[in-house]
Write a protein that holds these residues in place. Sequence first.
Motif, short mmCIF file in Angstrom:
data_model
loop_
_atom_site.label_atom_id
_atom_site.label_comp_id
_atom_site.label_asym_id
_atom_site.label_seq_id
_atom_site.Cartn_x
_atom_site.Cartn_y
_atom_site.Cartn_z
N THR A 1 0.85 -1.19 0.09
CA THR A 1 -0.17 -0.09 -0.01
C THR A 1 0.88 1.30 -0.13
OG1 THR A 1 -0.15 0.06 2.49
CG2 THR A 1 -1.80 -0.91 1.23
N GLU A 2 2.06 1.22 0.41
CA GLU A 2 3.05 2.21 0.49
C GLU A 2 3.89 2.54 -0.70
OE1 GLU A 2 3.30 4.97 2.49
OE2 GLU A 2 1.29 4.28 3.07
N GLY A 3 3.45 1.63 -1.82
CA GLY A 3 4.19 1.57 -3.03
C GLY A 3 5.53 1.08 -3.30
N GLY B 1 20.81 -3.99 3.55
CA GLY B 1 19.88 -2.81 3.36
C GLY B 1 19.24 -2.89 2.06
N PHE B 2 18.34 -1.85 2.05
CA PHE B 2 17.81 -1.83 0.83
C PHE B 2 17.28 -0.26 0.53
CE2 PHE B 2 14.09 -2.49 3.58
CZ PHE B 2 13.00 -2.01 3.16
N ALA B 3 17.24 0.30 -0.78
CA ALA B 3 16.90 1.43 -1.14
C ALA B 3 15.93 1.42 -2.34
CB ALA B 3 18.00 2.37 -1.17
N GLY B 4 14.97 2.31 -2.44
CA GLY B 4 14.28 2.61 -3.62
C GLY B 4 13.75 4.01 -4.08
N TYR B 5 13.57 4.21 -5.36
CA TYR B 5 12.97 5.57 -5.79
C TYR B 5 11.89 5.22 -6.72
CZ TYR B 5 15.83 5.07 -9.94
OH TYR B 5 16.58 4.53 -11.18
N THR B 6 11.38 6.39 -6.83
CA THR B 6 10.24 6.58 -7.83
C THR B 6 10.42 8.04 -8.50
OG1 THR B 6 8.75 6.98 -6.50
CG2 THR B 6 8.62 4.89 -7.11
N GLY B 7 10.49 8.19 -9.63
CA GLY B 7 10.48 9.59 -10.40
C GLY B 7 11.52 10.37 -9.78
N ASP B 8 11.22 11.36 -8.98
CA ASP B 8 12.29 12.25 -8.29
C ASP B 8 12.20 11.99 -6.90
OD1 ASP B 8 9.88 13.44 -7.80
OD2 ASP B 8 10.21 15.51 -8.60
N GLU B 9 12.09 10.93 -6.22
CA GLU B 9 11.84 10.77 -4.65
C GLU B 9 12.56 9.65 -4.60
OE1 GLU B 9 8.91 11.12 -1.25
OE2 GLU B 9 7.99 10.72 -3.10
N LEU B 10 13.32 9.77 -3.33
CA LEU B 10 14.12 8.57 -2.82
C LEU B 10 12.69 8.11 -1.68
CD1 LEU B 10 16.45 6.72 -1.79
CD2 LEU B 10 16.81 8.41 0.03
N THR B 11 12.33 6.94 -1.86
CA THR B 11 11.28 6.53 -0.93
C THR B 11 11.51 5.55 0.06
OG1 THR B 11 10.61 4.76 -2.90
CG2 THR B 11 9.42 7.19 -3.10
N TRP B 12 12.49 4.87 -0.08
CA TRP B 12 12.90 3.80 1.00
C TRP B 12 14.40 3.87 1.02
CZ3 TRP B 12 8.99 1.11 2.82
CH2 TRP B 12 7.68 1.01 2.33
N LEU B 13 14.66 3.84 2.06
CA LEU B 13 16.45 3.39 2.50
C LEU B 13 16.32 2.93 3.93
CD1 LEU B 13 19.36 5.39 1.63
CD2 LEU B 13 19.41 3.93 3.60
N TYR B 14 16.45 1.68 4.02
CA TYR B 14 16.58 1.10 5.43
C TYR B 14 17.92 0.12 5.41
CZ TYR B 14 12.21 2.71 6.88
OH TYR B 14 11.12 3.69 7.16
N VAL B 15 18.64 0.08 6.67
CA VAL B 15 19.60 -0.65 6.58
C VAL B 15 19.60 -1.48 8.05
CG1 VAL B 15 22.30 -0.47 7.41
CG2 VAL B 15 21.33 1.12 5.68
N ASP B 16 20.20 -2.66 8.01
CA ASP B 16 20.02 -3.46 9.19
C ASP B 16 20.68 -2.95 10.31
OD1 ASP B 16 20.45 -5.29 11.29
OD2 ASP B 16 20.89 -7.20 9.82
N PRO B 17 20.01 -2.62 11.45
CA PRO B 17 20.69 -1.93 12.47
C PRO B 17 21.98 -2.52 12.88
CG PRO B 17 18.38 -2.17 12.97
CD PRO B 17 18.64 -2.84 11.78
N ALA B 18 22.17 -4.01 12.63
CA ALA B 18 23.38 -4.53 12.99
C ALA B 18 24.57 -4.21 12.18
CB ALA B 18 23.36 -6.09 13.32
N ARG B 19 24.24 -3.72 11.06
CA ARG B 19 25.19 -3.33 10.00
C ARG B 19 25.33 -1.77 9.94
NH1 ARG B 19 28.00 -7.40 7.41
NH2 ARG B 19 26.90 -9.24 8.02
N CYS B 20 24.67 -0.92 10.63
CA CYS B 20 24.83 0.44 10.61
C CYS B 20 26.25 0.95 10.92
CB CYS B 20 23.89 1.24 11.54
SG CYS B 20 22.03 1.16 11.24
#
Length: 151
Positions: free
Chosen positions: A44-46, A63-82
């Motif tokens: 639901t959050e795309g 970790g993972f990251a994603g973008y759509t068009g002109d927006e970075l929509t996701w960026l999360y890193v495993d807290p153990a790997r921060c």
Amino acid sequence: MHIRQYHHTDWPRICEIHDAARRFELEASGLADAFLTLEETGETEGLFDATLFVAVLDGVVAGFAGYTGDELTWLYVDPARCRNGVGRALLRAVLRAAARPLALDVLAGNAAALALYQSEGFHIVETVSGKLAGNERFAATAHVLRFTASA
């Protein structure tokens, strides 16, 4: 570290990463009670509308990251790997792949994320308050950032 496109077999691991990291993000922003899992909100959050990348460190998705068009929509890193360059590597991969400069939102209180984005050339253009994306029962304040220059 290796950055590659997301594959559907990464789903269980990115759920683990999101859920652990999202808890930290929400706690830092005073919104711990707003937590919902990626399983509950991803579609639901795309999430799958985004171009998604994963970072693989020592053979494991970190970790993972994603973008759509002109927006970075996701960026999360495993807290153990921060603090191991995972978030920075993902951010740089997204910036290279995006067709234009990106914008993003950072919850007020998420100092670590804000510091990362600012160190990579993003600047706060406004601070807004409204419903929390992904769990609209909660109000949140977020900084809107835009990429304006390479760091």
